[in-house]
Design an enzyme around this catalytic site. Structure first.
Site, short mmCIF file in Angstrom:
data_model
loop_
_atom_site.label_atom_id
_atom_site.label_comp_id
_atom_site.label_asym_id
_atom_site.label_seq_id
_atom_site.Cartn_x
_atom_site.Cartn_y
_atom_site.Cartn_z
N TYR A 154 9.20 1.16 -5.76
CA TYR A 154 8.00 1.94 -6.01
C TYR A 154 6.93 1.66 -4.96
O TYR A 154 6.31 2.59 -4.41
CB TYR A 154 7.47 1.62 -7.40
CG TYR A 154 6.25 2.41 -7.80
CD1 TYR A 154 6.35 3.75 -8.15
CD2 TYR A 154 4.99 1.82 -7.83
CE1 TYR A 154 5.23 4.48 -8.52
CE2 TYR A 154 3.87 2.54 -8.20
CZ TYR A 154 4.00 3.87 -8.54
OH TYR A 154 2.88 4.59 -8.90
N LYS A 158 5.12 4.28 -2.27
CA LYS A 158 3.68 4.53 -2.26
C LYS A 158 3.03 4.08 -0.95
O LYS A 158 2.04 4.67 -0.50
CB LYS A 158 3.02 3.86 -3.46
CG LYS A 158 3.41 4.50 -4.79
CD LYS A 158 3.15 6.01 -4.79
CE LYS A 158 3.48 6.65 -6.12
NZ LYS A 158 3.20 8.11 -6.14
#
Length: 257
Positions: A154, A158
């Site tokens: 993740y 990002k």
């Protein structure tokens, strides 16, 4: 202030959580909102509710990881009139470190959170250029800036969203296209409730309080608070802002000491 009258906005993942808050804020500000969503039933339900409240909202079935799907829908919208705003909000989460993250996990996160953003940028930017400019807002995360436990894939995605934002902002200055990103800390969305129910059955309230306490301000953000910031950054009042990441984090980045 912060009117989006006569503006057309695309919001990916705009039918739940933060995306729903953005779709709602934009519709209330007068924009014609196009929700690009994998969950078409939920997207249509949201569109119907916002339209009943006086909005102008349409739902579209889109898998952002598939460029052909993205192109078909966005080109169709552009054929009906100019696009002014793109919000790249669609994304998925994953819990795991570099050892526990499988190749399939990594590919799945990349395809939605990175390639999905690229696909929407790739297809939409030519339309914005043709219309004399516009605004792009990407959804990053505090995980793009600081280390978060068990968020390997993740955080990778990002971080990519943050740097894509800077690249697009730099490349399209001369085309009057502004590009910024928002980096929320924890936000109380249905995902949080589902995560706690799945991983901490019977301990949901206790774990929710622990997660909320990681924000120095003492609580998680409300989706509407993210929506309000998105509305500002996509409005004409923010016309001097580009190439900037906006943490909205209850003090998470600067005050956790």
């Amino acid at each position: 202030m912060f009117s989006l009258q006569n503006k057309t906005a695309l919001v990916t993942g705009g039918a739940s959580g933060i995306g729903l808050a953005i779709s709602t804020a934009f519709a209330q500000a007068g924009a014609s909102v196009h929700i690009l969503e994998l969950n078409t039933d939920q997207a249509q339900k949201v569109a119907d509710e916002l339209n009943a409240a006086g909005g102008r909202v349409q739902a579209h079935a889109v898998d952002v990881s598939k460029q052909a799907d993205v192109r078909a829908v966005i080109d169709q919208i552009a054929a009906e009139g100019p696009i002014h705003i793109l919000v790249n909000n669609a994304g998925i989460a994953h819990v795991g470190n570099a050892e526990t993250t499988t190749e399939a996990d990594l590919d799945r996160l990349y395809n939605v959170n990175v390639k999905g953003v690229y696909n929407c940028l790739h297809v939409t930017i030519p339309h914005l250029k043709a219309n004399g400019g516009g605004v792009i807002l990407n959804m990053a995360s505090v995980a793009a800036t600081v280390g978060i436990p068990d968020r390997f894939a993740y955080s990778m995605t990002k971080g990519a969203v943050l740097t894509m934002t800077l690249s697009v902002a730099k490349d399209y200055l001369k085309h009057n296209i502004r590009c910024n990103c928002i980096s929320p800390a924890r936000v109380h969305t249905p995902f949080v409730d589902g995560f706690l129910a799945k991983n901490y059955p019977g301990q949901e309230a206790e774990m929710f309080a622990k997660l909320a306490a990681t924000q120095p301000i003492g609580r998680m953000a409300k989706p509407a608070e993210i929506g309000a910031l998105a509305l500002y950054l996509c409005s004409d009042e923010a016309s001097f802002i580009t190439g900037t990441d906006y943490p909205i984090d209850g003090g998470f980045l600067r005050l956790n000491n």
